[in-house]
Design an enzyme around this catalytic site. Structure first.
Site, PDB file in Angstrom:
ATOM      1  N   LEU A 125       0.851  -1.197   0.000  1.00  0.00           N
ATOM      2  CA  LEU A 125       0.000   0.000   0.000  1.00  0.00           C
ATOM      3  C   LEU A 125       0.889   1.250   0.000  1.00  0.00           C
ATOM      4  O   LEU A 125       0.816   2.073  -0.908  1.00  0.00           O
ATOM      5  CB  LEU A 125      -0.917  -0.016   1.233  1.00  0.00           C
ATOM      6  CG  LEU A 125      -1.857   1.167   1.431  1.00  0.00           C
ATOM      7  CD1 LEU A 125      -2.956   1.182   0.377  1.00  0.00           C
ATOM      8  CD2 LEU A 125      -2.527   1.106   2.828  1.00  0.00           C
ATOM      9  N   SER A 132       0.595   7.858   5.530  1.00  0.00           N
ATOM     10  CA  SER A 132      -0.674   8.009   6.261  1.00  0.00           C
ATOM     11  C   SER A 132      -1.827   8.308   5.309  1.00  0.00           C
ATOM     12  O   SER A 132      -2.946   7.839   5.505  1.00  0.00           O
ATOM     13  CB  SER A 132      -0.559   9.139   7.291  1.00  0.00           C
ATOM     14  OG  SER A 132       0.320   8.754   8.326  1.00  0.00           O
ATOM     15  N   ILE A 341      16.061  -0.927  33.559  1.00  0.00           N
ATOM     16  CA  ILE A 341      16.309  -1.887  34.649  1.00  0.00           C
ATOM     17  C   ILE A 341      17.632  -2.638  34.422  1.00  0.00           C
ATOM     18  O   ILE A 341      18.370  -2.921  35.360  1.00  0.00           O
ATOM     19  CB  ILE A 341      15.102  -2.843  34.796  1.00  0.00           C
ATOM     20  CG1 ILE A 341      13.935  -2.056  35.421  1.00  0.00           C
ATOM     21  CG2 ILE A 341      15.437  -4.069  35.637  1.00  0.00           C
ATOM     22  CD1 ILE A 341      12.613  -2.770  35.451  1.00  0.00           C
ATOM     23  N   GLU A 367       1.552   0.002   9.939  1.00  0.00           N
ATOM     24  CA  GLU A 367       0.109  -0.341   9.939  1.00  0.00           C
ATOM     25  C   GLU A 367      -0.753   0.806  10.442  1.00  0.00           C
ATOM     26  O   GLU A 367      -1.758   0.604  11.134  1.00  0.00           O
ATOM     27  CB  GLU A 367      -0.139  -1.659  10.675  1.00  0.00           C
ATOM     28  CG  GLU A 367      -0.084  -2.776   9.649  1.00  0.00           C
ATOM     29  CD  GLU A 367      -0.569  -4.128  10.083  1.00  0.00           C
ATOM     30  OE1 GLU A 367       0.252  -5.028  10.030  1.00  0.00           O
ATOM     31  OE2 GLU A 367      -1.745  -4.282  10.410  1.00  0.00           O
ATOM     32  N   THR A 369       0.136   5.026  11.536  1.00  0.00           N
ATOM     33  CA  THR A 369       0.824   5.662  12.668  1.00  0.00           C
ATOM     34  C   THR A 369      -0.155   5.806  13.835  1.00  0.00           C
ATOM     35  O   THR A 369      -1.381   5.820  13.642  1.00  0.00           O
ATOM     36  CB  THR A 369       1.318   7.080  12.300  1.00  0.00           C
ATOM     37  OG1 THR A 369       0.166   7.881  12.006  1.00  0.00           O
ATOM     38  CG2 THR A 369       2.266   7.076  11.113  1.00  0.00           C
TER      39      THR A 369
HETATM   40  N1  CAA Z   1     -13.724   0.183   6.280  1.00  0.00           N
HETATM   41  C1  CAA Z   1     -14.466   0.412   5.161  1.00  0.00           C
HETATM   42  N2  CAA Z   1     -14.515   1.625   4.545  1.00  0.00           N
HETATM   43  C2  CAA Z   1     -13.797   2.641   5.079  1.00  0.00           C
HETATM   44  C3  CAA Z   1     -13.020   2.487   6.244  1.00  0.00           C
HETATM   45  C4  CAA Z   1     -13.008   1.196   6.853  1.00  0.00           C
HETATM   46  N3  CAA Z   1     -12.304   0.970   7.954  1.00  0.00           N
HETATM   47  N4  CAA Z   1     -12.423   3.657   6.542  1.00  0.00           N
HETATM   48  C5  CAA Z   1     -12.806   4.527   5.604  1.00  0.00           C
HETATM   49  N5  CAA Z   1     -13.642   3.910   4.718  1.00  0.00           N
HETATM   50  C6  CAA Z   1     -14.319   4.513   3.563  1.00  0.00           C
HETATM   51  C7  CAA Z   1     -15.156   5.708   4.020  1.00  0.00           C
HETATM   52  O1  CAA Z   1     -16.452   5.297   4.401  1.00  0.00           O
HETATM   53  C8  CAA Z   1     -15.161   6.567   2.782  1.00  0.00           C
HETATM   54  O2  CAA Z   1     -16.106   6.025   1.867  1.00  0.00           O
HETATM   55  P1  CAA Z   1     -17.007   7.022   0.933  1.00  0.00           P
HETATM   56  O3  CAA Z   1     -16.032   7.802   0.098  1.00  0.00           O
HETATM   57  O4  CAA Z   1     -17.841   6.065   0.165  1.00  0.00           O
HETATM   58  O5  CAA Z   1     -17.759   7.898   1.893  1.00  0.00           O
HETATM   59  C9  CAA Z   1     -13.780   6.346   2.180  1.00  0.00           C
HETATM   60  O6  CAA Z   1     -13.357   5.064   2.663  1.00  0.00           O
HETATM   61  C10 CAA Z   1     -12.797   7.424   2.543  1.00  0.00           C
HETATM   62  O7  CAA Z   1     -12.684   7.454   3.952  1.00  0.00           O
HETATM   63  P2  CAA Z   1     -12.042   8.665   4.760  1.00  0.00           P
HETATM   64  O8  CAA Z   1     -12.672   9.947   4.301  1.00  0.00           O
HETATM   65  O9  CAA Z   1     -12.116   8.328   6.202  1.00  0.00           O
HETATM   66  O10 CAA Z   1     -10.530   8.617   4.258  1.00  0.00           O
HETATM   67  P3  CAA Z   1      -9.291   9.542   4.619  1.00  0.00           P
HETATM   68  O11 CAA Z   1      -8.630   9.918   3.362  1.00  0.00           O
HETATM   69  O12 CAA Z   1      -9.696  10.592   5.583  1.00  0.00           O
HETATM   70  O13 CAA Z   1      -8.267   8.502   5.310  1.00  0.00           O
HETATM   71  C11 CAA Z   1      -7.288   7.223   7.066  1.00  0.00           C
HETATM   72  C12 CAA Z   1      -8.548   7.758   6.405  1.00  0.00           C
HETATM   73  C13 CAA Z   1      -7.846   6.538   8.303  1.00  0.00           C
HETATM   74  C14 CAA Z   1      -6.296   8.287   7.469  1.00  0.00           C
HETATM   75  C15 CAA Z   1      -6.606   6.198   6.133  1.00  0.00           C
HETATM   76  O14 CAA Z   1      -6.012   6.834   5.028  1.00  0.00           O
HETATM   77  C16 CAA Z   1      -5.553   5.349   6.863  1.00  0.00           C
HETATM   78  O15 CAA Z   1      -5.899   4.378   7.534  1.00  0.00           O
HETATM   79  N6  CAA Z   1      -4.249   5.711   6.714  1.00  0.00           N
HETATM   80  C17 CAA Z   1      -3.170   4.905   7.270  1.00  0.00           C
HETATM   81  C18 CAA Z   1      -2.673   3.942   6.233  1.00  0.00           C
HETATM   82  C19 CAA Z   1      -1.996   2.764   6.846  1.00  0.00           C
HETATM   83  O16 CAA Z   1      -2.448   2.202   7.835  1.00  0.00           O
HETATM   84  N7  CAA Z   1      -0.917   2.327   6.223  1.00  0.00           N
HETATM   85  C20 CAA Z   1      -0.211   1.189   6.692  1.00  0.00           C
HETATM   86  C21 CAA Z   1       0.320   0.387   5.562  1.00  0.00           C
HETATM   87  S1  CAA Z   1       0.448  -1.321   5.898  1.00  0.00           S
HETATM   88  C22 CAA Z   1       1.811  -1.541   6.869  1.00  0.00           C
HETATM   89  O17 CAA Z   1       2.380  -0.635   7.409  1.00  0.00           O
HETATM   90  C23 CAA Z   1       2.158  -2.952   7.072  1.00  0.00           C
HETATM   91  C24 CAA Z   1       3.503  -3.244   7.556  1.00  0.00           C
HETATM   92  O18 CAA Z   1       4.499  -2.863   7.004  1.00  0.00           O
HETATM   93  C25 CAA Z   1       3.626  -4.095   8.740  1.00  0.00           C
END
Ligand code: CAA
Length: 412
Positions: A125, A132, A341, A367, A369
């Site tokens: 991703l 983020s 410790i 996963e 921040t």
């Molecule tokens: N489930 C289903 N749908 C969801 C959802 C969820 N949990 N969260 C949001 N949506 C949907 C919303 O309903 C919305 O739908 P509509 O457009 O139809 O209304 C759409 O998705 C957009 O949602 P937001 O407006 O909430 O989106 P946003 O742009 O504000 O972003 C965020 C939200 C929570 C910041 C998100 O971008 C996020 O989680 N960012 C972090 C990314 C992340 O976790 N990356 C980690 C990568 S993996 C990793 O790190 C693994 C590793 O190495 C170990």
């Protein structure tokens, strides 16, 4: 509220994970960390036991033991070696998009391979300029007009990248759309155009590979479009993260528990002022606080896993963010106190506690921040407050207006 109980099978998986951790991880964690090499023996042992299918439905070759079993196993692995814990958890993260959003054909093709350990998975991703802001990706899926897409671009920080044979990748299929911009695709590491870029040199979790992954015009048909539907990528990625975050939170609990066990044992053995340091109240306070925080984090993870396994999607989003954020903050605090410790010895690599400290930091970053997690928790709270006006049920609206609550603005 969710009923938190464990089945006999889940408890048996936990015991098996502990056995693998004692046999393969504890004696080799320091060496793999130093060499930056993956513990293949532990992975093979997990595969042979059938543990790689615990989050996969029975009809696709798994054990259907749920997110709770995943969390129990990841915690046991992480107590011994948090890097192996994340490798195991990311195998779930990379395959959950197929479990949650794949077509029957995609599940039937890929999930048995994952469950048997023939395939290893990654989740692509994040990008150089999109961490983020997961919606702001730039890797493109370009429609070829013949029912195929070409994937172009680079992903950053793909955990398990160089080991993975199946990579779920999220790409921009419709740059003009706001809500349907992304689609998920299933890439195989043998697909022409797929390659591994930079191998990251990391502060911690050094024995699990984290890579740049390169998608150079990989041509994929509809059979590789996740769920067979365009524009579902963001939702698939977010749903996956909701189910996978308990895994990384369990990694944090294991990291804290492992560091705590080391610190407690050391405190009983290290003598200063003619006494074991465990007899000093300031050390006891540290140990007690570390234990309370670790236990609280553990039960938050189990509450979240129970919500996921009981299909309460509404609750999972908030609980997963809470568990991920709280448990990973705890892991960093507990690992820091564990080093304290150990004193001077804790700062040296002679004892394994320094590795727990190095391994812990990334937990607050990947996963999602912890800043993003807090935002998700608060968004859920604000939404609930809008849906149910608690204040209004206690004090009539008219009266509240005299206190300065402007309902016209709130309802605008
Ligand atoms: N489930 C289903 N749908 C969801 C959802 C969820 N949990 N969260 C949001 N949506 C949907 C919303 O309903 C919305 O739908 P509509 O457009 O139809 O209304 C759409 O998705 C957009 O949602 P937001 O407006 O909430 O989106 P946003 O742009 O504000 O972003 C965020 C939200 C929570 C910041 C998100 O971008 C996020 O989680 N960012 C972090 C990314 C992340 O976790 N990356 C980690 C990568 S993996 C990793 O790190 C693994 C590793 O190495 C170990």
């Amino acid at each position: 509220m969710h009923n938190i109980t464990f089945t006999d099978a889940q408890i048996a998986w936990q015991a098996k994970a502990k056995e693998i951790a004692i046999t393969h991880l504890l004696p080799n964690a320091a060496r793999h960390d130093k060499e930056q090499s993956f513990n293949e023996a532990a992975f093979t042992a997990a595969a042979e036991s059938g543990m790689l299918g615990i989050w996969i439905p029975k009809e696709y070759g798994g054990g259907d033991d749920g997110i709770a079993a995943l969390a129990l196993c990841v915690e046991e692995f992480s107590k011994a070696d948090p890097a192996f814990g994340v490798a195991f958890a990311v195998n779930a993260l990379g395959s959950l998009p197929i479990v949650l959003g794949g077509t029957h054909e995609q599940k039937a093709k890929y999930l048995p391979q994952v469950a048997s350990g023939k395939a290893a998975c990654a989740f692509a991703l994040s990008e150089k300029f999109a961490g983020s802001d997961a919606g702001g990706l730039s890797v493109r899926a370009i429609d070829q007009g013949d029912g195929t897409w070409k994937i172009h671009g680079e992903k950053k920080w793909t955990t398990n990248g160089s080991r993975a044979t199946i990579i779920t990748v999220f790409a921009v299929s419709d740059p003009e759309s706001r809500s349907r911009r992304l689609s998920g695709f299933i890439v195989e590491n043998t697909d022409p155009g797929f390659s591994i870029g930079k191998v990251e040199d990391k502060m911690g979790i050094r024995s699990v590979p984290v890579n740049e992954t390169i998608f150079d015009g990989i041509q994929l048909g509809e059979d590789r479009l996740l769920g067979g539907k365009l524009g579902m990528g963001f939702k698939h990625a977010m749903m996956t993260l909701d189910f996978a975050r308990p895994g990384v939170a369990a990694q944090a609990v294991g990291t804290a528990a492992g560091a705590l066990e080391l610190a407690t044992t050391y405190a009983t053995k290290r003598r200063q002022f003619q006494k074991p340091i465990s007899s000093f109240q300031m050390v006891q306070k540290m140990l007690a606080d570390m234990a309370m925080k670790t236990e609280a984090a553990r039960w938050l993870v189990h509450a979240c896993a129970a919500a996921a396994d009981q299909g309460d999607m509404k609750a999972v989003n908030k609980l997963a963010a809470m568990a991920k954020c709280y448990a990973t903050d705890v892991a960093v605090e507990v690992a820091t106190d564990a080093v304290q410790i150990f004193g001077g010895y804790g700062f040296m690599e002679d004892y394994p506690v320094a590795k727990f400290y190095r391994d812990a930091k990334i937990l607050q970053i990947y996963e999602g921040t912890n800043e993003v997690q807090r935002m998700v928790v608060a968004r859920n709270m604000v939404k609930s407050a809008r849906d149910f006006d608690y204040l209004n049920s206690v004090i009539p609206q008219e009266e509240q207006k005299t206190f300065g609550v402007d309902y016209d603005i709130l309802n605008a």
